[in-house]
Design a protein around this motif. Structure first.
Motif, PDB file in Angstrom:
ATOM      1  N   VAL A 151      -5.087   4.942  -1.980  1.00 33.51           N
ATOM      2  CA  VAL A 151      -4.991   3.423  -1.386  1.00 33.51           C
ATOM      3  C   VAL A 151      -5.420   3.508   0.338  1.00 33.51           C
ATOM      4  CG1 VAL A 151      -4.402   1.013  -1.190  1.00 33.51           C
ATOM      5  CG2 VAL A 151      -3.775   2.528  -3.180  1.00 33.51           C
ATOM      6  N   GLY A 152      -4.654   3.879   0.687  1.00 32.80           N
ATOM      7  CA  GLY A 152      -4.668   4.178   2.849  1.00 32.80           C
ATOM      8  C   GLY A 152      -4.920   2.746   3.333  1.00 32.80           C
ATOM      9  N   ARG A 153      -5.631   2.567   3.910  1.00 30.48           N
ATOM     10  CA  ARG A 153      -5.905   1.322   4.860  1.00 30.48           C
ATOM     11  C   ARG A 153      -6.979   0.740   4.197  1.00 30.48           C
ATOM     12  NH1 ARG A 153      -2.588   4.325   7.540  1.00 30.48           N
ATOM     13  NH2 ARG A 153      -0.873   2.915   8.719  1.00 30.48           N
ATOM     14  N   ASP A 154      -8.140   1.489   3.888  1.00 33.87           N
ATOM     15  CA  ASP A 154      -9.428   0.824   3.924  1.00 33.87           C
ATOM     16  C   ASP A 154      -9.418   0.906   2.052  1.00 33.87           C
ATOM     17  OD1 ASP A 154     -10.747   2.776   5.519  1.00 33.87           O
ATOM     18  OD2 ASP A 154     -11.176   4.137   4.798  1.00 33.87           O
ATOM     19  N   HIS A 155      -8.707   0.827   0.828  1.00 31.25           N
ATOM     20  CA  HIS A 155      -8.760  -0.238   0.282  1.00 31.25           C
ATOM     21  C   HIS A 155      -7.475  -0.235  -0.185  1.00 31.25           C
ATOM     22  CE1 HIS A 155      -9.921   4.311  -1.936  1.00 31.25           C
ATOM     23  NE2 HIS A 155     -11.074   3.285  -1.500  1.00 31.25           N
ATOM     24  N   ALA A 156      -7.080  -1.185   0.662  1.00 31.78           N
ATOM     25  CA  ALA A 156      -5.676  -1.683   1.064  1.00 31.78           C
ATOM     26  C   ALA A 156      -5.934  -2.869   1.079  1.00 31.78           C
ATOM     27  CB  ALA A 156      -4.989  -2.178   2.058  1.00 31.78           C
ATOM     28  N   PRO A 157      -7.404  -4.254   1.121  1.00 26.95           N
ATOM     29  CA  PRO A 157      -7.547  -5.425   0.531  1.00 26.95           C
ATOM     30  C   PRO A 157      -7.881  -5.895  -0.700  1.00 26.95           C
ATOM     31  CG  PRO A 157      -8.892  -4.640   2.942  1.00 26.95           C
ATOM     32  CD  PRO A 157      -7.855  -2.862   2.057  1.00 26.95           C
ATOM     33  N   TYR A 158      -8.283  -4.560  -1.432  1.00 26.23           N
ATOM     34  CA  TYR A 158      -8.752  -5.260  -3.136  1.00 26.23           C
ATOM     35  C   TYR A 158      -7.172  -4.747  -3.849  1.00 26.23           C
ATOM     36  CZ  TYR A 158     -13.051  -3.934  -0.695  1.00 26.23           C
ATOM     37  OH  TYR A 158     -13.585  -4.531   0.175  1.00 26.23           O
ATOM     38  N   LEU A 159      -6.416  -3.896  -3.615  1.00 24.05           N
ATOM     39  CA  LEU A 159      -5.421  -3.831  -4.280  1.00 24.05           C
ATOM     40  C   LEU A 159      -4.814  -5.277  -5.225  1.00 24.05           C
ATOM     41  CD1 LEU A 159      -3.547  -0.763  -4.937  1.00 24.05           C
ATOM     42  CD2 LEU A 159      -1.456  -1.797  -3.038  1.00 24.05           C
ATOM     43  N   SER A 160      -4.300  -6.111  -4.690  1.00 24.11           N
ATOM     44  CA  SER A 160      -4.162  -7.029  -5.292  1.00 24.11           C
ATOM     45  C   SER A 160      -5.558  -7.438  -6.627  1.00 24.11           C
ATOM     46  CB  SER A 160      -3.937  -8.633  -3.882  1.00 24.11           C
ATOM     47  OG  SER A 160      -5.415  -8.399  -3.917  1.00 24.11           O
ATOM     48  N   ALA A 161      -6.399  -7.167  -6.638  1.00 20.48           N
ATOM     49  CA  ALA A 161      -7.035  -7.767  -7.583  1.00 20.48           C
ATOM     50  C   ALA A 161      -6.759  -6.907  -8.732  1.00 20.48           C
ATOM     51  CB  ALA A 161      -8.682  -7.775  -7.331  1.00 20.48           C
ATOM     52  N   GLU A 162      -6.400  -5.808  -8.019  1.00 31.19           N
ATOM     53  CA  GLU A 162      -5.483  -4.724  -9.398  1.00 31.19           C
ATOM     54  C   GLU A 162      -4.665  -5.667 -10.152  1.00 31.19           C
ATOM     55  OE1 GLU A 162      -4.385   0.109 -11.072  1.00 31.19           O
ATOM     56  OE2 GLU A 162      -6.330  -0.596  -9.642  1.00 31.19           O
ATOM     57  N   LYS A 163      -3.768  -5.541  -9.366  1.00 32.28           N
ATOM     58  CA  LYS A 163      -1.876  -5.275  -8.874  1.00 32.28           C
ATOM     59  C   LYS A 163      -1.550  -7.249 -10.032  1.00 32.28           C
ATOM     60  CE  LYS A 163      -1.263  -1.078  -8.539  1.00 32.28           C
ATOM     61  NZ  LYS A 163      -1.684  -0.266  -9.542  1.00 32.28           N
ATOM     62  N   GLY A 164      -2.047  -8.074  -8.992  1.00 29.53           N
ATOM     63  CA  GLY A 164      -1.875  -8.971  -9.253  1.00 29.53           C
ATOM     64  C   GLY A 164      -0.273  -9.737  -7.973  1.00 29.53           C
ATOM     65  N   GLU A 165      -0.703 -10.997  -7.828  1.00 26.75           N
ATOM     66  CA  GLU A 165       0.069 -11.239  -6.863  1.00 26.75           C
ATOM     67  C   GLU A 165       1.299 -11.141  -7.562  1.00 26.75           C
ATOM     68  OE1 GLU A 165       1.551 -15.823  -5.527  1.00 26.75           O
ATOM     69  OE2 GLU A 165       0.408 -15.717  -6.968  1.00 26.75           O
ATOM     70  N   LEU A 166       2.196 -11.261  -8.828  1.00 28.18           N
ATOM     71  CA  LEU A 166       3.577 -10.731  -8.471  1.00 28.18           C
ATOM     72  C   LEU A 166       3.784  -9.436  -9.069  1.00 28.18           C
ATOM     73  CD1 LEU A 166       6.577 -11.735  -9.685  1.00 28.18           C
ATOM     74  CD2 LEU A 166       5.898 -11.464 -12.239  1.00 28.18           C
ATOM     75  N   GLY A 167       2.778  -8.589  -9.303  1.00 28.51           N
ATOM     76  CA  GLY A 167       2.890  -7.150  -9.075  1.00 28.51           C
ATOM     77  C   GLY A 167       2.629  -6.638  -7.447  1.00 28.51           C
ATOM     78  N   MET A 168       1.910  -7.463  -6.522  1.00 26.91           N
ATOM     79  CA  MET A 168       1.983  -7.009  -5.058  1.00 26.91           C
ATOM     80  C   MET A 168       3.229  -7.054  -4.373  1.00 26.91           C
ATOM     81  SD  MET A 168      -0.628  -5.202  -4.609  1.00 26.91           S
ATOM     82  CE  MET A 168      -0.648  -6.152  -2.751  1.00 26.91           C
ATOM     83  N   ALA A 169       3.976  -8.729  -5.495  1.00 29.48           N
ATOM     84  CA  ALA A 169       5.481  -8.691  -4.497  1.00 29.48           C
ATOM     85  C   ALA A 169       6.365  -7.557  -4.788  1.00 29.48           C
ATOM     86  CB  ALA A 169       5.384 -10.152  -4.806  1.00 29.48           C
ATOM     87  N   ALA A 170       6.572  -7.143  -6.418  1.00 26.53           N
ATOM     88  CA  ALA A 170       6.905  -5.973  -6.143  1.00 26.53           C
ATOM     89  C   ALA A 170       7.137  -4.771  -5.553  1.00 26.53           C
ATOM     90  CB  ALA A 170       6.950  -5.761  -8.076  1.00 26.53           C
ATOM     91  N   ILE A 171       5.498  -4.405  -5.248  1.00 26.84           N
ATOM     92  CA  ILE A 171       5.936  -3.178  -4.485  1.00 26.84           C
ATOM     93  C   ILE A 171       6.213  -3.671  -2.957  1.00 26.84           C
ATOM     94  CG2 ILE A 171       3.134  -1.439  -3.550  1.00 26.84           C
ATOM     95  CD1 ILE A 171       2.040  -2.496  -6.036  1.00 26.84           C
ATOM     96  N   ASN A 172       6.004  -4.614  -2.652  1.00 22.66           N
ATOM     97  CA  ASN A 172       6.026  -4.807  -0.909  1.00 22.66           C
ATOM     98  C   ASN A 172       7.470  -5.083  -1.427  1.00 22.66           C
ATOM     99  OD1 ASN A 172       5.042  -6.133   0.947  1.00 22.66           O
ATOM    100  ND2 ASN A 172       7.065  -7.869   1.079  1.00 22.66           N
ATOM    101  N   THR A 173       8.607  -5.071  -1.960  1.00 25.30           N
ATOM    102  CA  THR A 173       9.868  -5.532  -2.167  1.00 25.30           C
ATOM    103  C   THR A 173      10.150  -4.288  -2.799  1.00 25.30           C
ATOM    104  OG1 THR A 173       9.875  -7.474  -2.858  1.00 25.30           O
ATOM    105  CG2 THR A 173      11.832  -6.351  -3.759  1.00 25.30           C
ATOM    106  N   LEU A 174       9.758  -3.729  -2.774  1.00 26.92           N
ATOM    107  CA  LEU A 174      10.238  -1.514  -2.785  1.00 26.92           C
ATOM    108  C   LEU A 174      10.230  -1.368  -1.713  1.00 26.92           C
ATOM    109  CD1 LEU A 174      11.084   0.414  -5.046  1.00 26.92           C
ATOM    110  CD2 LEU A 174       9.024   0.723  -5.382  1.00 26.92           C
ATOM    111  N   CYS A 175       9.474  -1.147  -1.161  1.00 19.67           N
ATOM    112  CA  CYS A 175       8.497  -0.883   0.015  1.00 19.67           C
ATOM    113  C   CYS A 175       9.714  -1.843   1.467  1.00 19.67           C
ATOM    114  CB  CYS A 175       7.433  -0.897   0.803  1.00 19.67           C
ATOM    115  SG  CYS A 175       6.023  -0.141  -0.183  1.00 19.67           S
ATOM    116  N   GLN A 176       9.701  -2.433   1.023  1.00 20.79           N
ATOM    117  CA  GLN A 176      11.005  -3.060   2.963  1.00 20.79           C
ATOM    118  C   GLN A 176      12.466  -2.694   1.999  1.00 20.79           C
ATOM    119  OE1 GLN A 176      10.665  -5.891   4.541  1.00 20.79           O
ATOM    120  NE2 GLN A 176       8.707  -5.528   4.943  1.00 20.79           N
ATOM    121  N   ARG A 177      12.579  -2.883   0.683  1.00 20.89           N
ATOM    122  CA  ARG A 177      13.778  -1.827   0.486  1.00 20.89           C
ATOM    123  C   ARG A 177      14.066  -0.574   1.562  1.00 20.89           C
ATOM    124  NH1 ARG A 177      18.418  -0.106   0.982  1.00 20.89           N
ATOM    125  NH2 ARG A 177      19.690   0.713  -1.096  1.00 20.89           N
ATOM    126  N   PHE A 178      13.003   0.341   0.893  1.00 24.72           N
ATOM    127  CA  PHE A 178      13.594   1.668   2.114  1.00 24.72           C
ATOM    128  C   PHE A 178      12.986   1.781   2.981  1.00 24.72           C
ATOM    129  CE2 PHE A 178      13.181   3.343  -2.806  1.00 24.72           C
ATOM    130  CZ  PHE A 178      13.550   3.975  -3.273  1.00 24.72           C
TER     131      PHE A 178
END
Length: 534
Positions: free
Chosen positions: A493-520
């Protein structure tokens, strides 16, 4: 020595461009625009003073900072060629042990700076670029952690330092008669830790598996301590921690050990190239091969435009002329599509797979099995040399980039066509042609990856060149998302693909990934902006 502003090293045998290839590119795109290039000395003179504290593990030398400032995306390429970097890391560290990684992470928290993990610097999606922050940035190069630490031959588990590049992985395993079998296009420079962090796929994934199948465990250094990932054949004990780490792109921690599942070196391996009279025959042949589980190590099906382009750019002009004459005799001419495949394993496995694929190729009107291994040897010899062509074409005034996705079989054709159409039309307002071609490179019973290459003429300036690339990248990415494809099958994903990630993961999926990164990494000190938009 490794080049500072392009791909590879000066010790590698590089492909050349023939006059016929030059003429082919000019006819398709127009006369190239050759842009002036900055020198290393000129760029080093622009590097500002470091904002990092003095520390025995931190190197502030300006050339080291330049050499670790960018990856290999097209904007990175333009930055290196033009000398306009905008930002540099404030220093580079070369830890040799997990303890030194932790020491630097503790220092980052104490002194308030950001860390970017760095493997082979081969990112084509902006993974390793210093973000625009007020805080200092330390690039953490793992290149000194590059050895085979242990090999459990009974369990076939090898433990490596995360900075071990592909050739060293294979060379160290070969001494004991083993292979990992992970061969991405970036194999020459990319590292085993980078493969895990970006969920890489190798050319022979049909036999050995993607990194998901190869990654067995290891160690991740985090701000809260070391996360030990034990090796187990399988487990139903909740979510898989390995899956949390793979594809995390340095947002959760720094890999300090990578454990992988290895295989005995094959007794026999050959690569073949055959040709089909049209795309549909080649498509059906490859789909049937993978769904029938014929034990091949790789499949790669080029569409008609890529087949034509590869033959034009290949060199070996006498051999290609003879091949074209043979194919015409066999009624395989305009619209032909090239299939490259590999057979790897024991001699018995090789013999059985060869018989099966030979029958299947014949059933779908493919030709060339009798001479296919000769062309296959040429492909094998140059399999990791394609990135060097980018430099050759740049020197002629042309830019080259790629993008990739994967979709189910029922959507392959529509997605492929939409990607190519989007790219061909993206610069129409500027009156610029774009030469586009595609192959299917990784195959699954469910579907396939789609790997598209596009060539376009450099702009009048570097700024215009990047602006044209952004139009191309955006148009193709939107086509991928609109057809339900992943924004990245193998480049991360890096920085170039980050704007398109939510189309695959969805709102709830993106929230889960963000929470995981925030935890660490609650303070956002690890590679901010990669994977998740800042």
């Amino acid at each position: 020595m490794r080049y500072w502003n392009s791909w590879g090293t000066d010790t590698t045998e590089k492909p050349t461009i023939t006059e016929g290839a030059r003429q082919f590119v000019r006819e398709n795109l127009g006369e190239g625009r050759i842009l002036p290039q900055a020198t290393l000395d000129e760029v080093c003179a622009k590097v500002p003073a470091s904002r990092l504290p003095d520390h025995e593990l931190i190197c502030k030398d300006v050339e080291h900072r330049v050499r670790h400032a960018r990856g290999q995306s097209l904007p990175d390429w333009v930055a290196m060629k033009s000398g306009v970097f905008d930002r540099f890391p404030d220093g580079v560290a070369y830890p040799e042990t997990p303890e030194q990684i932790r020491e630097l992470m503790d220092l980052a928290r104490e002194q308030d700076f950001v860390i970017i993990p760095y493997g082979g610097g081969t990112s084509v999606a902006g993974h390793i670029n210093p973000p625009a922050l007020d805080k200092p940035v330390l690039t953490l190069s793992l290149e000194h952690m590059n050895r085979l630490i242990s090999l459990d031959t009974e369990s076939q588990i090898a433990t490596f330092g995360p900075g071990t590049p592909g050739p060293m992985v294979e060379a160290q395993l070969a001494r004991s008669g083993y292979t990992l079998g992970h061969f991405p296009q970036s194999f020459e420079l990319s590292t085993i830790g980078g493969w895990v962090a970006s969920r890489s796929s190798g050319q022979q994934s049909l036999r050995y598996g993607r990194i998901e199948q190869l990654f067995a465990g290891g160690r991740l250094e985090t701000f809260d301590g070391t996360l030990e990932i034990p090796t187990m054949p399988a487990s139903s004990a909740g979510p898989d921690i390995r899956e949390m780490v793979m594809g995390s792109e340095g947002r959760m921690g720094v890999l300090s050990e990578v454990k992988v599942r290895v295989s005995p070196a094959p007794e026999k391996e050959k690569f073949f190239v055959v040709y089909f009279p049209n795309w549909r025959d080649g498509f059906n042949c490859t789909k049937t091969a993978v769904q029938s589980r014929i034990p091949l190590s790789m499949l790669r099906l080029s569409n008609a435009t890529e087949t034509f382009t590869q033959l034009k750019l290949a060199g070996h002009e006498d051999l290609i002329a003879m091949l074209e004459k043979y194919l015409r005799f066999r009624n395989v001419d305009e619209g032909k599509c090239m299939l490259t495949f590999g057979i790897t394993g024991t001699r018995d496995q090789y013999r059985a797979a060869h018989q099966q694929i030979r029958r299947l190729v014949r059933h779908y009107n493919g030709v060339g099995m009798t001479i296919g291994d000769r062309i296959g040897r040429i492909w094998e010899k140059g399999r990791f040399r394609f990135p060097y062509l980018r430099e050759n074409l740049w020197q002629e005034g042309y830019a080259v980039d790629t993008l990739e996705t994967s979709v189910d079989w029922s959507r392959v054709d529509n997605t492929l066509n939409a990607m190519e159409d989007a790219l061909r039309g993206a610069l129409a307002d500027q009156g610029e042609n774009v030469h586009v071609f595609t192959h299917l490179s990784h195959f699954y019973a469910q579907g396939s990856s789609i790997y598209t290459t596009y060539l376009f003429r450099c702009g009048e300036t570097y700024e215009e060149t990047v602006a044209n690339w952004r139009n191309l990248k955006s148009a193709a990415s939107q086509a991928v998302v609109a057809h339900g494809g992943t924004i990245s099958h193998q480049h991360g994903v890096g920085r170039d693909h980050a704007p398109y990630l939510s189309a695959e993961k969805g709102e709830l999926g993106m929230a889960a990934i963000n929470t995981l990164c925030q935890r660490f990494d609650p303070e956002g000190r690890l590679n901010p902006g990669a994977l998740l938009e800042a």
